[in-house]
Design a protein around this motif. Structure first.
Motif, PDB file in Angstrom:
ATOM      1  N   MET A   1      33.661  38.353  52.088  1.00  0.00           N
ATOM      2  CA  MET A   1      33.101  38.905  50.843  1.00  0.00           C
ATOM      3  C   MET A   1      33.829  38.271  49.676  1.00  0.00           C
ATOM      4  O   MET A   1      35.040  38.363  49.583  1.00  0.00           O
ATOM      5  CB  MET A   1      33.296  40.423  50.831  1.00  0.00           C
ATOM      6  CG  MET A   1      32.927  41.115  49.551  1.00  0.00           C
ATOM      7  SD  MET A   1      31.181  41.385  49.222  1.00  0.00           S
ATOM      8  CE  MET A   1      30.640  42.278  50.639  1.00  0.00           C
ATOM      9  N   LEU A   2      33.081  37.619  48.819  1.00  0.00           N
ATOM     10  CA  LEU A   2      33.646  37.027  47.617  1.00  0.00           C
ATOM     11  C   LEU A   2      33.730  38.106  46.548  1.00  0.00           C
ATOM     12  O   LEU A   2      32.742  38.816  46.294  1.00  0.00           O
ATOM     13  CB  LEU A   2      32.768  35.873  47.139  1.00  0.00           C
ATOM     14  CG  LEU A   2      33.214  35.181  45.865  1.00  0.00           C
ATOM     15  CD1 LEU A   2      34.536  34.460  46.095  1.00  0.00           C
ATOM     16  CD2 LEU A   2      32.164  34.197  45.412  1.00  0.00           C
ATOM     17  N   ILE A   3      34.898  38.233  45.935  1.00  0.00           N
ATOM     18  CA  ILE A   3      35.100  39.202  44.854  1.00  0.00           C
ATOM     19  C   ILE A   3      35.631  38.433  43.658  1.00  0.00           C
ATOM     20  O   ILE A   3      36.607  37.690  43.772  1.00  0.00           O
ATOM     21  CB  ILE A   3      36.109  40.293  45.247  1.00  0.00           C
ATOM     22  CG1 ILE A   3      35.639  41.024  46.497  1.00  0.00           C
ATOM     23  CG2 ILE A   3      36.323  41.269  44.099  1.00  0.00           C
ATOM     24  CD1 ILE A   3      36.688  41.940  47.089  1.00  0.00           C
ATOM     25  N   THR A   4      34.969  38.596  42.517  1.00  0.00           N
ATOM     26  CA  THR A   4      35.396  37.889  41.320  1.00  0.00           C
ATOM     27  C   THR A   4      35.305  38.795  40.098  1.00  0.00           C
ATOM     28  O   THR A   4      34.477  39.705  40.059  1.00  0.00           O
ATOM     29  CB  THR A   4      34.565  36.602  41.104  1.00  0.00           C
ATOM     30  OG1 THR A   4      35.020  35.938  39.938  1.00  0.00           O
ATOM     31  CG2 THR A   4      33.089  36.914  40.976  1.00  0.00           C
ATOM     32  N   THR A   5      36.153  38.522  39.121  1.00  0.00           N
ATOM     33  CA  THR A   5      36.107  39.286  37.877  1.00  0.00           C
ATOM     34  C   THR A   5      35.164  38.639  36.862  1.00  0.00           C
ATOM     35  O   THR A   5      34.957  39.187  35.791  1.00  0.00           O
ATOM     36  CB  THR A   5      37.513  39.392  37.255  1.00  0.00           C
ATOM     37  OG1 THR A   5      38.020  38.075  37.024  1.00  0.00           O
ATOM     38  CG2 THR A   5      38.449  40.162  38.176  1.00  0.00           C
ATOM     39  N   THR A   6      34.600  37.488  37.228  1.00  0.00           N
ATOM     40  CA  THR A   6      33.696  36.778  36.322  1.00  0.00           C
ATOM     41  C   THR A   6      32.250  37.160  36.591  1.00  0.00           C
ATOM     42  O   THR A   6      31.913  37.682  37.646  1.00  0.00           O
ATOM     43  CB  THR A   6      33.859  35.251  36.477  1.00  0.00           C
ATOM     44  OG1 THR A   6      33.525  34.881  37.818  1.00  0.00           O
ATOM     45  CG2 THR A   6      35.271  34.815  36.147  1.00  0.00           C
ATOM     46  N   GLU A   7      31.387  36.854  35.626  1.00  0.00           N
ATOM     47  CA  GLU A   7      29.955  37.148  35.782  1.00  0.00           C
ATOM     48  C   GLU A   7      29.257  36.097  36.632  1.00  0.00           C
ATOM     49  O   GLU A   7      28.352  36.411  37.395  1.00  0.00           O
ATOM     50  CB  GLU A   7      29.304  37.226  34.405  1.00  0.00           C
ATOM     51  CG  GLU A   7      27.850  37.599  34.433  1.00  0.00           C
ATOM     52  CD  GLU A   7      27.255  37.760  33.056  1.00  0.00           C
ATOM     53  OE1 GLU A   7      26.036  37.937  32.965  1.00  0.00           O
ATOM     54  OE2 GLU A   7      28.004  37.715  32.066  1.00  0.00           O
ATOM     55  N   ALA A   8      29.690  34.861  36.499  1.00  0.00           N
ATOM     56  CA  ALA A   8      29.094  33.754  37.249  1.00  0.00           C
ATOM     57  C   ALA A   8      30.122  33.211  38.239  1.00  0.00           C
ATOM     58  O   ALA A   8      31.313  33.214  37.966  1.00  0.00           O
ATOM     59  CB  ALA A   8      28.652  32.654  36.303  1.00  0.00           C
ATOM     60  N   VAL A   9      29.647  32.745  39.390  1.00  0.00           N
ATOM     61  CA  VAL A   9      30.506  32.156  40.402  1.00  0.00           C
ATOM     62  C   VAL A   9      30.219  30.664  40.415  1.00  0.00           C
ATOM     63  O   VAL A   9      29.096  30.244  40.709  1.00  0.00           O
ATOM     64  CB  VAL A   9      30.236  32.773  41.791  1.00  0.00           C
ATOM     65  CG1 VAL A   9      31.144  32.158  42.827  1.00  0.00           C
ATOM     66  CG2 VAL A   9      30.411  34.290  41.745  1.00  0.00           C
ATOM     67  N   ALA A  10      31.221  29.872  40.090  1.00  0.00           N
ATOM     68  CA  ALA A  10      31.035  28.420  40.010  1.00  0.00           C
ATOM     69  C   ALA A  10      30.475  27.883  41.326  1.00  0.00           C
ATOM     70  O   ALA A  10      30.956  28.227  42.406  1.00  0.00           O
ATOM     71  CB  ALA A  10      32.359  27.744  39.691  1.00  0.00           C
ATOM     72  N   GLY A  11      29.417  27.088  41.209  1.00  0.00           N
ATOM     73  CA  GLY A  11      28.818  26.468  42.379  1.00  0.00           C
ATOM     74  C   GLY A  11      27.911  27.381  43.180  1.00  0.00           C
ATOM     75  O   GLY A  11      27.458  27.016  44.261  1.00  0.00           O
ATOM     76  N   HIS A  12      27.633  28.575  42.671  1.00  0.00           N
ATOM     77  CA  HIS A  12      26.778  29.536  43.364  1.00  0.00           C
ATOM     78  C   HIS A  12      25.700  30.053  42.421  1.00  0.00           C
ATOM     79  O   HIS A  12      25.855  30.030  41.209  1.00  0.00           O
ATOM     80  CB  HIS A  12      27.592  30.724  43.889  1.00  0.00           C
ATOM     81  CG  HIS A  12      28.510  30.366  45.005  1.00  0.00           C
ATOM     82  ND1 HIS A  12      29.701  29.703  44.805  1.00  0.00           N
ATOM     83  CD2 HIS A  12      28.409  30.578  46.333  1.00  0.00           C
ATOM     84  CE1 HIS A  12      30.301  29.525  45.964  1.00  0.00           C
ATOM     85  NE2 HIS A  12      29.552  30.043  46.912  1.00  0.00           N
ATOM     86  N   GLN A  13      24.642  30.543  43.010  1.00  0.00           N
ATOM     87  CA  GLN A  13      23.550  31.147  42.246  1.00  0.00           C
ATOM     88  C   GLN A  13      23.320  32.553  42.770  1.00  0.00           C
ATOM     89  O   GLN A  13      23.338  32.786  43.983  1.00  0.00           O
ATOM     90  CB  GLN A  13      22.281  30.314  42.413  1.00  0.00           C
ATOM     91  CG  GLN A  13      21.125  30.839  41.606  1.00  0.00           C
ATOM     92  CD  GLN A  13      19.925  29.907  41.694  1.00  0.00           C
ATOM     93  OE1 GLN A  13      20.043  28.737  42.052  1.00  0.00           O
ATOM     94  NE2 GLN A  13      18.758  30.446  41.361  1.00  0.00           N
ATOM     95  N   VAL A  14      23.089  33.490  41.863  1.00  0.00           N
ATOM     96  CA  VAL A  14      22.795  34.869  42.244  1.00  0.00           C
ATOM     97  C   VAL A  14      21.327  34.975  42.616  1.00  0.00           C
ATOM     98  O   VAL A  14      20.454  34.632  41.827  1.00  0.00           O
ATOM     99  CB  VAL A  14      23.133  35.853  41.100  1.00  0.00           C
ATOM    100  CG1 VAL A  14      22.688  37.264  41.451  1.00  0.00           C
ATOM    101  CG2 VAL A  14      24.618  35.819  40.789  1.00  0.00           C
ATOM    102  N   ASP A  15      21.052  35.427  43.845  1.00  0.00           N
ATOM    103  CA  ASP A  15      19.679  35.629  44.305  1.00  0.00           C
ATOM    104  C   ASP A  15      19.170  37.024  43.960  1.00  0.00           C
ATOM    105  O   ASP A  15      18.036  37.186  43.538  1.00  0.00           O
ATOM    106  CB  ASP A  15      19.579  35.447  45.821  1.00  0.00           C
ATOM    107  CG  ASP A  15      19.870  34.027  46.255  1.00  0.00           C
ATOM    108  OD1 ASP A  15      19.528  33.093  45.510  1.00  0.00           O
ATOM    109  OD2 ASP A  15      20.439  33.861  47.343  1.00  0.00           O
TER     110      ASP A  15
END
Length: 108
Positions: free
Chosen positions: A1-15
């Motif tokens: 599970m990737l957890i980030t404090t940012t809105e966008a994840v570099a190199g990924h797209q939100v489906d």
């Protein structure tokens, strides 16, 4: 599970955005830990007993948040944050929360 404090994840797209997800825990030091911490506070500096308790509480809150996100079908949590408060004089509440999403690697 990737957890980030940012809105966008570099190199990924939100489906898909699945919604808000959180994990909460309430912790208290035992009498011995509180007594030791009280003596340490007289000298000043870090109170190791409380630091350890809060680190454990954050880990537990994250674990619960991840379990909730997985139950929703997420593979990532974005915009993760912590919140904390005191309950009474000897208990601490820690909440980890964010947005559960499904992401995939973006084509280069």
């Amino acid at each position: 599970m990737l957890i980030t404090t940012t809105e966008a994840v570099a190199g990924h797209q939100v489906d898909r955005v699945l919604g808000q997800v959180f994990g909460v825990t309430v912790r208290s030091r035992g009498f011995g830990g509180n007594l030791t911490a009280a003596f340490r506070s007289l000298a000043g500096g870090e109170i190791h007993e409380y630091t350890e308790m809060l680190e454990d509480a954050r880990k537990a809150a994250i674990d619960r948040m991840v379990a909730n996100a997985q139950a929703m079908g997420a593979n990532a949590v974005i915009m993760m944050r912590f919140d904390s408060s005191e309950l009474g004089q000897s208990m601490s509440e820690v909440v980890a929360y964010g947005t559960a999403v499904v992401i995939h690697k973006a084509n280069a």
